[in-house]
Write a protein that holds these residues in place. Structure first.
Motif, PDB file in Angstrom:
ATOM      1  N   THR A  11     -24.129 -21.887  26.822  1.00 45.81           N
ATOM      2  CA  THR A  11     -22.974 -22.792  27.136  1.00 45.81           C
ATOM      3  C   THR A  11     -22.747 -22.722  28.525  1.00 45.81           C
ATOM      4  OG1 THR A  11     -22.023 -22.147  24.844  1.00 45.81           O
ATOM      5  CG2 THR A  11     -20.737 -23.283  26.536  1.00 45.81           C
ATOM      6  N   PRO A  12     -22.575 -24.065  28.966  1.00 43.07           N
ATOM      7  CA  PRO A  12     -22.460 -24.605  30.685  1.00 43.07           C
ATOM      8  C   PRO A  12     -21.293 -23.753  31.201  1.00 43.07           C
ATOM      9  CG  PRO A  12     -22.861 -26.383  29.325  1.00 43.07           C
ATOM     10  CD  PRO A  12     -22.759 -25.419  28.242  1.00 43.07           C
ATOM     11  N   ALA A  13     -20.254 -23.271  30.506  1.00 38.85           N
ATOM     12  CA  ALA A  13     -19.116 -22.704  31.021  1.00 38.85           C
ATOM     13  C   ALA A  13     -19.496 -21.070  31.222  1.00 38.85           C
ATOM     14  CB  ALA A  13     -17.867 -22.869  30.058  1.00 38.85           C
ATOM     15  N   PHE A  14     -20.356 -20.888  30.511  1.00 41.60           N
ATOM     16  CA  PHE A  14     -20.553 -19.124  30.451  1.00 41.60           C
ATOM     17  C   PHE A  14     -22.030 -18.816  31.087  1.00 41.60           C
ATOM     18  CE2 PHE A  14     -17.732 -19.208  26.618  1.00 41.60           C
ATOM     19  CZ  PHE A  14     -16.686 -18.728  27.519  1.00 41.60           C
ATOM     20  N   ARG A  15     -22.634 -20.127  31.690  1.00 40.85           N
ATOM     21  CA  ARG A  15     -24.022 -19.998  31.991  1.00 40.85           C
ATOM     22  C   ARG A  15     -24.151 -19.655  33.510  1.00 40.85           C
ATOM     23  NH1 ARG A  15     -27.094 -24.396  29.782  1.00 40.85           N
ATOM     24  NH2 ARG A  15     -26.092 -25.424  31.241  1.00 40.85           N
ATOM     25  N   ASN A  16     -24.958 -18.382  33.921  1.00 41.69           N
ATOM     26  CA  ASN A  16     -25.345 -18.556  35.422  1.00 41.69           C
ATOM     27  C   ASN A  16     -24.038 -17.904  36.067  1.00 41.69           C
ATOM     28  OD1 ASN A  16     -27.915 -19.266  34.860  1.00 41.69           O
ATOM     29  ND2 ASN A  16     -27.434 -21.399  35.412  1.00 41.69           N
ATOM     30  N   LEU A  17     -23.323 -17.146  35.633  1.00 45.35           N
ATOM     31  CA  LEU A  17     -22.014 -16.490  36.360  1.00 45.35           C
ATOM     32  C   LEU A  17     -22.476 -15.092  36.827  1.00 45.35           C
ATOM     33  CD1 LEU A  17     -18.949 -17.367  33.992  1.00 45.35           C
ATOM     34  CD2 LEU A  17     -19.796 -18.413  36.060  1.00 45.35           C
ATOM     35  N   ASP A  18     -21.799 -14.782  37.795  1.00 49.62           N
ATOM     36  CA  ASP A  18     -22.073 -13.414  38.640  1.00 49.62           C
ATOM     37  C   ASP A  18     -20.777 -12.862  39.062  1.00 49.62           C
ATOM     38  OD1 ASP A  18     -21.537 -15.095  40.681  1.00 49.62           O
ATOM     39  OD2 ASP A  18     -23.171 -14.893  41.878  1.00 49.62           O
ATOM     40  N   ARG A  19     -19.662 -13.124  38.056  1.00 46.60           N
ATOM     41  CA  ARG A  19     -18.331 -12.479  38.546  1.00 46.60           C
ATOM     42  C   ARG A  19     -17.768 -12.157  37.201  1.00 46.60           C
ATOM     43  NH1 ARG A  19     -13.385 -16.048  40.048  1.00 46.60           N
ATOM     44  NH2 ARG A  19     -12.550 -14.065  39.002  1.00 46.60           N
ATOM     45  N   PRO A  20     -16.823 -11.304  37.291  1.00 51.51           N
ATOM     46  CA  PRO A  20     -15.951 -11.047  35.928  1.00 51.51           C
ATOM     47  C   PRO A  20     -15.322 -12.033  35.352  1.00 51.51           C
ATOM     48  CG  PRO A  20     -15.695  -9.365  37.705  1.00 51.51           C
ATOM     49  CD  PRO A  20     -16.214 -10.537  38.371  1.00 51.51           C
ATOM     50  N   LEU A  21     -15.022 -12.095  34.132  1.00 51.58           N
ATOM     51  CA  LEU A  21     -14.364 -13.018  33.305  1.00 51.58           C
ATOM     52  C   LEU A  21     -12.731 -12.585  33.320  1.00 51.58           C
ATOM     53  CD1 LEU A  21     -16.877 -13.867  30.273  1.00 51.58           C
ATOM     54  CD2 LEU A  21     -16.602 -15.115  32.331  1.00 51.58           C
ATOM     55  N   THR A  22     -12.294 -12.970  34.301  1.00 52.13           N
ATOM     56  CA  THR A  22     -10.933 -12.450  34.709  1.00 52.13           C
ATOM     57  C   THR A  22      -9.883 -13.636  34.622  1.00 52.13           C
ATOM     58  OG1 THR A  22     -10.969 -12.861  36.966  1.00 52.13           O
ATOM     59  CG2 THR A  22     -11.218 -10.475  36.041  1.00 52.13           C
ATOM     60  N   THR A  23      -8.663 -13.457  34.244  1.00 47.11           N
ATOM     61  CA  THR A  23      -7.708 -14.612  33.860  1.00 47.11           C
ATOM     62  C   THR A  23      -7.744 -15.588  34.864  1.00 47.11           C
ATOM     63  OG1 THR A  23      -5.888 -13.279  34.488  1.00 47.11           O
ATOM     64  CG2 THR A  23      -6.531 -13.314  32.230  1.00 47.11           C
ATOM     65  N   ASP A  24      -7.995 -15.154  36.224  1.00 49.31           N
ATOM     66  CA  ASP A  24      -7.737 -16.222  37.424  1.00 49.31           C
ATOM     67  C   ASP A  24      -8.943 -17.388  37.357  1.00 49.31           C
ATOM     68  OD1 ASP A  24      -9.424 -14.204  37.970  1.00 49.31           O
ATOM     69  OD2 ASP A  24      -8.811 -14.378  40.337  1.00 49.31           O
ATOM     70  N   LEU A  25     -10.004 -16.945  36.551  1.00 52.42           N
ATOM     71  CA  LEU A  25     -11.321 -17.988  36.543  1.00 52.42           C
ATOM     72  C   LEU A  25     -10.917 -19.181  36.067  1.00 52.42           C
ATOM     73  CD1 LEU A  25     -14.306 -17.891  37.318  1.00 52.42           C
ATOM     74  CD2 LEU A  25     -14.708 -16.926  34.947  1.00 52.42           C
TER      75      LEU A  25
END
Length: 374
Positions: free
Chosen positions: A106-120
């Protein structure tokens, strides 16, 4: 059975004990879980949560907010691996109302390299479901709820949704008259299908219309269709020539191909069809485009010229409703069988291809049409 599979089996048994009662006492967390699970337009968040929570239970040392090995931390993990290897099978085996494919494409979760924190700030719709998802991951990280309890609650709600959907379907099916009433006419069936096509997210329906037509008269034709491929599978991935492939009854060689378009068929579409026809060793007799849009004179003319160029393969572009009208009048005595075949195909499609509301609206439309017959 590997450990993650064992974990999921244990979670399922616990969630199934009483699907009407939450397993989490915190009302705010329960509310967030319910909200995320019941987002029909966005199922990716639920799958992502399930993968992250499974990883946390399997490996207590990981941070559930770090499902990307690219982060590089020792407590990061591959959420996609857990999703594809374990969640996919779990969803399919238990008929859970989720997408059949991984959340990590899914575009929102693809190719990320940082934690899924609440400020994201994740880009997607509805925005609130992403915020709730990040908050739930943080709830686990902050130890406000255990990963096991949260995953159990997710599965409980999914089981509840599955049962609710089936109850609605059964109620609608029970509403059909069992008396020997006069079957719907061909034109009444056409009007019913036309209304169904006008609903949102109906892109899969033209495939089912053509498939139902063949299923209802295959004995008369001496032809059969090959099993339908997934609605989101590309032809080059499956090796198929089109959306519906027709063979002679005792032969596996495709002789007729149907390709569905929800937009105008173009000359380029026909050229791509010619490439596919040329690439097969067996001669295709007919390559037929079925469209729900207008058909230009240029495209009709270009398609007609292809017969001689291909050495005997006809390419045609047909209007979806026009195709159905001709079929139902030509095989008038099979019209009821067509409608039953179409209904069966609609109801058996995965929810990701034909959504529960789209299934239910067809039953409601048919029920209303047949009620007028009584």
């Amino acid at each position: 059975m590997s450990r993650p599979d064992e974990i999921l089996s244990k979670i399922l048994r616990r969630a199934s004990t009483d699907i009407t009662k939450p397993v989490i006492s915190d009302e705010d967390i329960c509310s967030r879980v319910e909200y995320v699970c019941r987002q029909i337009s966005n199922r990716a968040c639920t799958r992502l949560l399930m993968a992250c929570l499974l990883a946390k239970i399997d490996r207590p040392d990981v941070d559930p907010r770090k499902p990307y090995t690219e982060i590089g931390d020792s407590d990061a993990f591959s959420g996609r691996s857990y999703d594809e290897k374990y969640i996919t099978h779990f969803v399919y085996e238990n008929r859970l109302p989720l997408n059949p494919t991984t959340a990590f494409l899914t575009p929102a979760f693809r190719n990320l390299d940082r934690p899924l924190t609440t400020d994201l700030d994740l880009v997607g719709r509805p925005r609130q479901v992403y915020k709730a998802t990040l908050q739930l991951l943080d709830d686990v990280y902050q130890k406000k709820v255990t990963a096991e309890d949260l995953l159990t609650e997710l599965v409980r709600i999914l089981l509840l949704m599955r049962e609710e959907k089936q109850t609605r379907i059964n109620t609608l099916l029970a509403g059909f008259s069992s008396e020997n009433t006069l079957p719907l006419s061909s034109e009444e069936i056409i009007n019913l299908i036309k209304q169904h096509l006008q609903c949102k997210n109906s892109s899969r329906l033209p495939v089912l219309i053509v498939a139902a037509a063949y299923y209802s008269v295959e004995e008369k034709l001496g032809e059969r269709i090959l099993p339908l491929h997934s609605h989101n599978a590309a032809d080059d991935q499956t090796g198929s020539l089109g959306d519906v492939e027709v063979c002679l009854k005792n032969d596996d060689h495709v002789v007729t191909v149907y390709e569905m378009k929800l937009k105008q068929v173009t000359v380029n579409d026909i050229n791509r069809a010619l490439e596919k026809i040329a690439s097969t060793t067996n001669r295709i007799h007919n390559y037929i485009f079925i469209t729900t849009d207008d058909i230009s004179d240029e495209v009709k003319s270009y398609a007609a010229r292809c017969y001689e160029e291909t050495g005997g393969t006809e390419i045609a572009v047909l209007d979806c409703i026009g195709f159905l009208r001709h079929f139902l009048h030509f095989f008038h005595r099979s019209r009821a069988k067509f409608l039953d075949s179409y209904q069966s195909l609609v109801l058996s499609e995965p929810d990701s291809a034909v959504s529960p509301p789209l299934k239910e609206v067809f039953l409601a439309l048919r029920q209303a049409a047949e009620a007028d017959r009584e």
